[in-house]
Design a protein around this motif. Structure first.
Motif, PDB file in Angstrom:
ATOM      1  N   ALA A   1      34.031  44.046  19.285  1.00  0.00           N
ATOM      2  CA  ALA A   1      33.586  44.700  18.060  1.00  0.00           C
ATOM      3  C   ALA A   1      33.740  43.789  16.846  1.00  0.00           C
ATOM      4  CB  ALA A   1      34.366  45.999  17.846  1.00  0.00           C
ATOM      5  N   ALA A   2      34.646  42.811  16.959  1.00  0.00           N
ATOM      6  CA  ALA A   2      34.849  41.843  15.876  1.00  0.00           C
ATOM      7  C   ALA A   2      34.068  40.554  16.102  1.00  0.00           C
ATOM      8  CB  ALA A   2      36.337  41.536  15.733  1.00  0.00           C
ATOM      9  N   GLY A   3      33.201  40.529  17.119  1.00  0.00           N
ATOM     10  CA  GLY A   3      32.359  39.357  17.353  1.00  0.00           C
ATOM     11  C   GLY A   3      32.969  38.299  18.243  1.00  0.00           C
ATOM     12  N   ILE A   4      34.022  38.639  18.995  1.00  0.00           N
ATOM     13  CA  ILE A   4      34.666  37.694  19.907  1.00  0.00           C
ATOM     14  C   ILE A   4      34.491  38.234  21.318  1.00  0.00           C
ATOM     15  CG2 ILE A   4      36.809  36.534  20.546  1.00  0.00           C
ATOM     16  CD1 ILE A   4      37.782  37.147  17.644  1.00  0.00           C
ATOM     17  N   VAL A   5      33.638  37.592  22.112  1.00  0.00           N
ATOM     18  CA  VAL A   5      33.328  38.083  23.453  1.00  0.00           C
ATOM     19  C   VAL A   5      34.215  37.372  24.468  1.00  0.00           C
ATOM     20  CG1 VAL A   5      31.520  38.473  25.151  1.00  0.00           C
ATOM     21  CG2 VAL A   5      30.947  38.454  22.715  1.00  0.00           C
ATOM     22  N   LEU A   6      34.927  38.165  25.266  1.00  0.00           N
ATOM     23  CA  LEU A   6      35.840  37.654  26.278  1.00  0.00           C
ATOM     24  C   LEU A   6      35.349  38.049  27.666  1.00  0.00           C
ATOM     25  CD1 LEU A   6      39.095  38.876  24.510  1.00  0.00           C
ATOM     26  CD2 LEU A   6      38.314  36.507  24.593  1.00  0.00           C
ATOM     27  N   THR A   7      35.885  37.391  28.684  1.00  0.00           N
ATOM     28  CA  THR A   7      35.647  37.838  30.051  1.00  0.00           C
ATOM     29  C   THR A   7      36.114  39.282  30.169  1.00  0.00           C
ATOM     30  OG1 THR A   7      36.032  35.599  30.875  1.00  0.00           O
ATOM     31  CG2 THR A   7      36.180  37.393  32.469  1.00  0.00           C
ATOM     32  N   PRO A   8      35.329  40.163  30.795  1.00  0.00           N
ATOM     33  CA  PRO A   8      35.745  41.566  30.892  1.00  0.00           C
ATOM     34  C   PRO A   8      37.132  41.713  31.482  1.00  0.00           C
ATOM     35  CG  PRO A   8      33.470  41.324  31.625  1.00  0.00           C
ATOM     36  CD  PRO A   8      34.005  39.936  31.416  1.00  0.00           C
ATOM     37  N   ALA A   9      37.928  42.606  30.907  1.00  0.00           N
ATOM     38  CA  ALA A   9      39.226  42.920  31.497  1.00  0.00           C
ATOM     39  C   ALA A   9      38.993  43.492  32.887  1.00  0.00           C
ATOM     40  CB  ALA A   9      39.962  43.928  30.625  1.00  0.00           C
ATOM     41  N   GLY A  10      39.812  43.069  33.836  1.00  0.00           N
ATOM     42  CA  GLY A  10      39.631  43.491  35.214  1.00  0.00           C
ATOM     43  C   GLY A  10      38.865  42.491  36.054  1.00  0.00           C
ATOM     44  N   ALA A  11      38.183  41.532  35.432  1.00  0.00           N
ATOM     45  CA  ALA A  11      37.419  40.542  36.195  1.00  0.00           C
ATOM     46  C   ALA A  11      38.303  39.707  37.115  1.00  0.00           C
ATOM     47  CB  ALA A  11      36.665  39.617  35.242  1.00  0.00           C
ATOM     48  N   THR A  12      39.587  39.656  36.827  1.00  0.00           N
ATOM     49  CA  THR A  12      40.527  38.873  37.630  1.00  0.00           C
ATOM     50  C   THR A  12      40.969  39.603  38.894  1.00  0.00           C
ATOM     51  OG1 THR A  12      42.279  39.775  36.228  1.00  0.00           O
ATOM     52  CG2 THR A  12      41.414  37.595  35.655  1.00  0.00           C
ATOM     53  N   HIS A  13      40.418  40.809  39.124  1.00  0.00           N
ATOM     54  CA  HIS A  13      40.802  41.622  40.274  1.00  0.00           C
ATOM     55  C   HIS A  13      39.558  42.122  41.008  1.00  0.00           C
ATOM     56  CE1 HIS A  13      44.544  41.523  38.049  1.00  0.00           C
ATOM     57  NE2 HIS A  13      45.169  42.137  39.043  1.00  0.00           N
ATOM     58  N   PRO A  14      39.687  42.380  42.318  1.00  0.00           N
ATOM     59  CA  PRO A  14      38.538  42.881  43.079  1.00  0.00           C
ATOM     60  C   PRO A  14      37.926  44.125  42.452  1.00  0.00           C
ATOM     61  CG  PRO A  14      40.297  42.249  44.578  1.00  0.00           C
ATOM     62  CD  PRO A  14      40.861  42.143  43.185  1.00  0.00           C
ATOM     63  N   ARG A  15      36.595  44.128  42.436  1.00  0.00           N
ATOM     64  CA  ARG A  15      35.788  45.216  41.878  1.00  0.00           C
ATOM     65  C   ARG A  15      36.127  45.535  40.428  1.00  0.00           C
ATOM     66  NH1 ARG A  15      32.773  46.828  46.032  1.00  0.00           N
ATOM     67  NH2 ARG A  15      33.625  46.593  48.143  1.00  0.00           N
ATOM     68  N   GLY A  16      36.688  44.550  39.730  1.00  0.00           N
ATOM     69  CA  GLY A  16      36.986  44.721  38.313  1.00  0.00           C
ATOM     70  C   GLY A  16      38.093  45.709  38.028  1.00  0.00           C
ATOM     71  N   ASP A  17      38.947  45.967  39.002  1.00  0.00           N
ATOM     72  CA  ASP A  17      39.979  46.990  38.861  1.00  0.00           C
ATOM     73  C   ASP A  17      41.363  46.352  38.834  1.00  0.00           C
ATOM     74  OD1 ASP A  17      41.477  49.293  38.803  1.00  0.00           O
ATOM     75  OD2 ASP A  17      41.217  49.737  40.946  1.00  0.00           O
ATOM     76  N   ASP A  18      41.855  46.085  37.641  1.00  0.00           N
ATOM     77  CA  ASP A  18      43.230  45.642  37.439  1.00  0.00           C
ATOM     78  C   ASP A  18      44.071  46.902  37.301  1.00  0.00           C
ATOM     79  OD1 ASP A  18      45.680  44.765  36.537  1.00  0.00           O
ATOM     80  OD2 ASP A  18      44.919  43.833  34.706  1.00  0.00           O
ATOM     81  N   PRO A  19      44.880  47.241  38.295  1.00  0.00           N
ATOM     82  CA  PRO A  19      45.590  48.533  38.234  1.00  0.00           C
ATOM     83  C   PRO A  19      46.533  48.652  37.050  1.00  0.00           C
ATOM     84  CG  PRO A  19      46.414  47.164  40.044  1.00  0.00           C
ATOM     85  CD  PRO A  19      45.177  46.496  39.534  1.00  0.00           C
ATOM     86  N   ARG A  20      46.985  47.519  36.525  1.00  0.00           N
ATOM     87  CA  ARG A  20      47.850  47.580  35.340  1.00  0.00           C
ATOM     88  C   ARG A  20      47.062  47.524  34.039  1.00  0.00           C
ATOM     89  NH1 ARG A  20      51.919  42.869  35.388  1.00  0.00           N
ATOM     90  NH2 ARG A  20      52.297  43.815  33.336  1.00  0.00           N
TER      91      ARG A  20
END
Length: 415
Positions: free
Chosen positions: A357-376
């Motif tokens: 929202a502030a113009g800084i695009v990051l790798t989606p949260a969860g991308a580091t886990h299978p199916r994009g699901d970081d349980p924490r």
């Protein structure tokens, strides 16, 4: 804490008002890094003959040019006769190996993977999203395995592979792992080579993407996985992958596959139905440009001179902005392309959303886990390699503001 939240809100409002447009989504070489390999574009000139007399303009040569394989046999820890030089994409080679295993079977397999009810891969987490995407593409179940500071947790790996013949492989980035920066210890490499697996065709997909990508004088060396597997009684277990994608030109490099003689024959037998040979002109220009293993090391020193200041900047800004808050931890890798930022549980997605929202695009949260699901919901991958130092400082400072804002909001909400 209330004062900290008030200050973070004011900083965030100012951040949004600045109208930034910054992208830290992927670990790409910067234009300055790509410029280091500009001479490739004028090679091989009027030369078209390899050292063994091969006319590189013509069909054939599935194994790839020997002089290029000789340059990378050392860095990849693969004997030259067991190393294949292919097209421009190691990810493409991983894709093909999965397809060939699914449709054609593997040395030592009792049947094709596609004929079995379930296929699963072990996925060390945090890990590489494109590995996970390949599993999703082919409906391969993904089983998370926690990473330690030595590599994947061997006890968990041993338990998962021992009794389940549907577990067919494990993804590994053994040196400067994506995204944590962990390098596998000798103990872990030996353990992966010797662990008892219920599946006779269990494979280690050894993605050695950062074999020569050091950031410091402490240049990590990882044990020889082919030797470890042979000593453990499983010579066909490892598939070694590498490429020049982050060495020369990311879109016009050379990819490598290394393994046992049986696996090399298996790959080339399938590849012969797909292609009549790789781009040997590109392989020749790489051999002429890099010259030898010492040439690779010298070239990577030039990369390091460009990259080290960026990683130092990330470390400095995070320490200055978050070091005394208790709201974040981050890795300080010795090589590779990424920094892992860990925020309070339940905050990563919101941090990424506020940053966007502030113009800084990051790798989606969860991308580091299978199916994009970081349980924490706690892990964020930072890719600092592409932007210039000025843009990078703005992005990391803004990211830290978002971490403070979301972290203080959550802390007060749960107090």
């Amino acid at each position: 804490m209330t004062a900290g939240l008030d200050a973070a809100r004011a900083e965030y409002a100012d951040l949004v008002d600045r109208g930034l447009s910054l992208d830290l989504t992927r670990g790409k070489p910067s234009p300055e890094q790509l410029d280091l390999s500009a001479p490739l574009l004028s090679l091989p000139g009027d030369r078209h003959t390899a050292a063994d007399g091969t006319d590189c303009r013509n069909y054939g040569g599935l194994h790839g040019l020997r002089e290029l394989r000789e340059i990378f046999a050392g860095p990849l820890r693969v004997p030259v006769d067991q190393l294949v030089a292919a097209g421009n994409s190691s990810l493409g080679l991983m894709h093909d190996c999965l397809v060939y295993a699914l449709l054609g079977g593997l040395p030592g397999a009792t049947s094709r993977w596609v004929d079995q009810e379930r296929i699963a891969f072990l996925c060390p987490v945090p890990g590489y999203d494109r590995h996970f995407a390949l599993c999703e593409r082919f409906d391969i179940d993904m089983v998370p395995v926690p990473m330690t500071d030595e590599g994947p947790d061997l006890d968990v790996v041993a338990r998962l592979v021992a009794d389940d013949p549907s577990v067919k492989g494990i993804w590994c980035v053994p040196k400067y792992s994506n995204p944590s920066g962990v390098s596998y210890s000798d103990r872990v490499v030996r353990g992966l080579g010797s662990v008892a697996a219920a599946a006779p065709d269990f494979r280690i997909f050894w993605d050695n993407a950062y074999a020569v990508h050091h950031l410091t004088d402490e240049q990590v060396e990882v044990a020889d996985v082919l030797a470890a597997c042979a000593e453990g009684g499983h010579p066909d277990r490892p598939f070694v992958f590498g490429s020049t994608s982050k060495i020369t030109l990311a879109g016009a490099g050379v990819a490598f596959f290394g393994s046992s003689p049986a696996n090399v024959a298996w790959l080339l037998g399938h590849a012969a139905k797909r292609t009549i040979g790789p781009d040997k002109v590109n392989q020749l220009r790489h051999a002429l440009f890099l010259r030898d293993e010492a040439g690779v090391r010298a070239h990577m020193e030039r990369h390091r001179a460009l990259l080290r200041p960026k990683f130092d900047l990330v470390r400095r800004v995070l320490a200055d902005r978050l070091g005394d808050t208790g709201l974040a931890e981050w890795t300080e890798p010795l090589g590779g392309y990424f920094v892992t930022l860990t925020v309070p549980d339940g905050c990563a997605r919101e941090v990424v959303r506020r940053a966007a929202a502030a113009g800084i695009v990051l790798t989606p949260a969860g991308a580091t886990h299978p199916r994009g699901d970081d349980p924490r919901d706690a892990v964020i991958r930072i890719a600092p390699t592409y932007p210039g130092l000025g843009e990078l400082e703005q992005a990391i400072t803004g990211l830290a503001t978002c971490v403070r804002l979301v972290g203080y909001e959550k802390a007060l909400a749960t107090a």
